[in-house]
Design an enzyme around this catalytic site. Structure first.
Site, short mmCIF file in Angstrom:
data_model
loop_
_atom_site.label_atom_id
_atom_site.label_comp_id
_atom_site.label_asym_id
_atom_site.label_seq_id
_atom_site.Cartn_x
_atom_site.Cartn_y
_atom_site.Cartn_z
N ASP A 1 9.04 7.34 -2.37
CA ASP A 1 8.58 8.72 -2.17
C ASP A 1 9.78 9.66 -1.96
O ASP A 1 9.83 10.76 -2.49
CB ASP A 1 7.64 8.79 -0.96
CG ASP A 1 6.55 7.74 -1.06
OD1 ASP A 1 5.80 7.77 -2.03
OD2 ASP A 1 6.48 6.86 -0.18
N HIS B 1 2.76 5.96 3.71
CA HIS B 1 2.99 5.89 2.26
C HIS B 1 1.62 5.97 1.59
O HIS B 1 0.99 4.95 1.29
CB HIS B 1 3.70 4.58 1.90
CG HIS B 1 3.68 4.33 0.42
ND1 HIS B 1 4.42 5.06 -0.47
CD2 HIS B 1 2.97 3.46 -0.34
CE1 HIS B 1 4.18 4.65 -1.70
NE2 HIS B 1 3.29 3.68 -1.64
P1 NAI Z 1 1.11 -7.05 -8.95
O1 NAI Z 1 -0.38 -7.14 -8.84
O2 NAI Z 1 1.76 -7.00 -10.29
O3 NAI Z 1 1.76 -8.27 -8.16
C1 NAI Z 1 1.32 -8.68 -6.91
C2 NAI Z 1 1.63 -10.14 -6.80
O4 NAI Z 1 1.31 -10.52 -5.46
C3 NAI Z 1 0.79 -11.02 -7.73
O5 NAI Z 1 1.63 -11.85 -8.50
C4 NAI Z 1 -0.08 -11.82 -6.77
O6 NAI Z 1 -0.33 -13.15 -7.23
C5 NAI Z 1 0.78 -11.82 -5.52
N1 NAI Z 1 0.05 -12.09 -4.29
C6 NAI Z 1 -1.22 -11.74 -3.95
N2 NAI Z 1 -1.52 -12.23 -2.75
C7 NAI Z 1 -0.44 -12.91 -2.31
C8 NAI Z 1 -0.16 -13.65 -1.14
N3 NAI Z 1 -1.08 -13.82 -0.20
N4 NAI Z 1 1.06 -14.20 -1.01
C9 NAI Z 1 1.99 -14.06 -1.99
N5 NAI Z 1 1.78 -13.39 -3.11
C10 NAI Z 1 0.57 -12.82 -3.28
O7 NAI Z 1 1.51 -5.80 -8.06
P2 NAI Z 1 2.89 -5.00 -8.03
O8 NAI Z 1 2.83 -3.91 -9.05
O9 NAI Z 1 4.02 -5.94 -8.05
O10 NAI Z 1 2.77 -4.28 -6.61
C11 NAI Z 1 2.80 -5.05 -5.41
C12 NAI Z 1 2.38 -4.18 -4.23
O11 NAI Z 1 3.32 -3.14 -4.02
C13 NAI Z 1 1.03 -3.48 -4.41
O12 NAI Z 1 0.33 -3.57 -3.17
C14 NAI Z 1 1.41 -2.04 -4.66
O13 NAI Z 1 0.39 -1.17 -4.26
C15 NAI Z 1 2.62 -1.94 -3.79
N6 NAI Z 1 3.50 -0.81 -4.10
C16 NAI Z 1 4.10 -0.20 -3.03
C17 NAI Z 1 4.96 0.85 -3.23
C18 NAI Z 1 5.60 1.54 -2.06
O14 NAI Z 1 6.27 2.56 -2.30
N7 NAI Z 1 5.47 1.09 -0.84
C19 NAI Z 1 5.26 1.34 -4.57
C20 NAI Z 1 4.62 0.62 -5.63
C21 NAI Z 1 3.76 -0.43 -5.39
#
Ligand code: NAI
Length: 329
Positions: free
Chosen positions: A159, A187
């Site tokens: 952000d 966030h």
């Molecule tokens: P994604 O869906 O591509 O990957 C998430 C991964 O987490 C998947 O491979 C899934 O199998 C794994 N996962 C689910 N439960 C799990 C567990 N209990 N233990 C270990 N791994 C687990 O999602 P992406 O795009 O990589 O985003 C990840 C997170 O980051 C989302 O929650 C998204 O909203 C968040 N995010 C946060 C941002 C921030 O600025 N704080 C910015 C962008 C995304």
């Protein structure tokens, strides 16, 4: 050769993981002479995909990559880790209420908090990225009472970077000219990117950008809604920029902050700026030694800023109350 820093990344087979792991292994996060050992944590069904990512990491032959441990076992994954980057979580699906999301992810972060406390190195620092990241961080922290409060962070750096880029574009300057940018609060779409204390080439933003209506309106909403705009354009959520922000967050916490500047990270509130204690809230943060850090104090908060800060803090309180009701903290 220095001994390796051990870094756990959860959700390692996900979109952010696919950008982040290569940045860590190449030295972007800890510097060009610091080896790293990667612990890649996934849920069981994602292990085959993770295996493909491990093959690609192998194929890079990174000089700084000491070892790779892919696992679905939290005890193995967090064993001896110096940094835990909690990226994995379950995304919000159509028809899912915010409360459902808090409940599903809450269970993930209670278990991870407990496993970190039990297994991590004594100097562990934790950065929560998976959303809702502030409250997930609160849940993990509450389930690891032995780890000091100042070791817990939730990411608002994406952000901050987005806000800097918007201000730079409006002022017609390079983004490095924009400093002192605070993201306050959660966030989420309630976050407040504080242009009132930000600077462009050392001058107050409001002296450089005279369009106050843009600052109070479009600027804030663009930053707040940027994630949604990227999903609309790309068909999936921001991942490379999020991974970049994780690298920036850790770098900013491990290297002295440039004089007079600060960065934004969500940390445990000690009551600064009237924010209720214990909420994981984004504040202006600086470090002089790359280990300890402080919340920058005494920034002016005008009536406009205060109303925006109150709104985002109220949302954090609601999330906190919801997870308390669910027995997660
Ligand atoms: P994604 O869906 O591509 O990957 C998430 C991964 O987490 C998947 O491979 C899934 O199998 C794994 N996962 C689910 N439960 C799990 C567990 N209990 N233990 C270990 N791994 C687990 O999602 P992406 O795009 O990589 O985003 C990840 C997170 O980051 C989302 O929650 C998204 O909203 C968040 N995010 C946060 C941002 C921030 O600025 N704080 C910015 C962008 C995304």
């Amino acid at each position: 050769m220095k001994s390796p820093i051990t870094v756990a990344v959860t959700g390692a087979a996900g979109q952010i993981g696919y950008s982040l792991l290569f940045r860590i292994a190449s030295g972007s996060m800890f510097g060009p002479d610091q080896p790293v050992a990667l612990r890649l944590i996934e849920i069981e069904p994602a292990l085959p995909t993770l295996n493909g990512v491990v093959m690609e990491l192998d194929d890079c032959a990174f000089p700084l990559l000491h070892s790779i441990t892919p696992t679905a076992d939290l005890n193995e994954g967090f064993s001896g880790v110096n940094w835990a980057l909690l990226v994995g979580s379950v995304p919000r699906k159509a028809g899912m209420e915010r409360k459902d999301l808090l409940s599903i992810n809450g269970k993930i972060f209670t278990g991870q908090g407990q496993a970190i406390e039990k297994n991590a190195a004594s100097d562990v620092r934790v950065v929560v990225v998976g959303n809702p990241c502030n409250t997930n961080c609160l849940i993990a922290k509450s389930n690891a009472p032995g780890i000091p409060s100042e070791r817990w962070f939730a990411m608002t750096r994406l952000d901050e970077n987005r806000a800097k880029s918007q201000l730079a574009a409006k002022a017609g300057v390079h983004n490095t000219a924009v400093t002192n940018l605070t993201i306050w609060g959660n966030h989420s779409a309630t976050q407040y990117p504080d242009f009132t204390n930000a600077k462009i080439n050392g001058k107050s933003v409001t002296d450089v950008i005279s369009d106050q209506a843009w600052l109070e309106g479009e600027f804030i909403s663009t930053v707040q809604q940027r994630g949604a705009a990227i999903i609309k354009a790309r068909g999936s959520s921001s991942a490379a920029s999020a991974a970049n922000a994780v690298v920036d967050t850790v770098k900013s916490l491990t290297t002295p902050t440039p004089a007079g500047d600060w960065t934004s990270v969500a940390v445990w509130s000690d009551g600064s700026y009237g924010v209720e204690k214990d909420l994981i809230t984004s504040f202006p943060i600086r470090t002089t030694d790359g280990t300890s850090w402080e919340i920058v104090q005494d920034l002016p908060v005008n009536e406009f800023s205060q109303s925006r800060i109150d709104a985002t803090i109220n949302e954090l309180k609601e999330e906190r109350d919801a997870v308390k009701e669910l027995g997660l903290i």
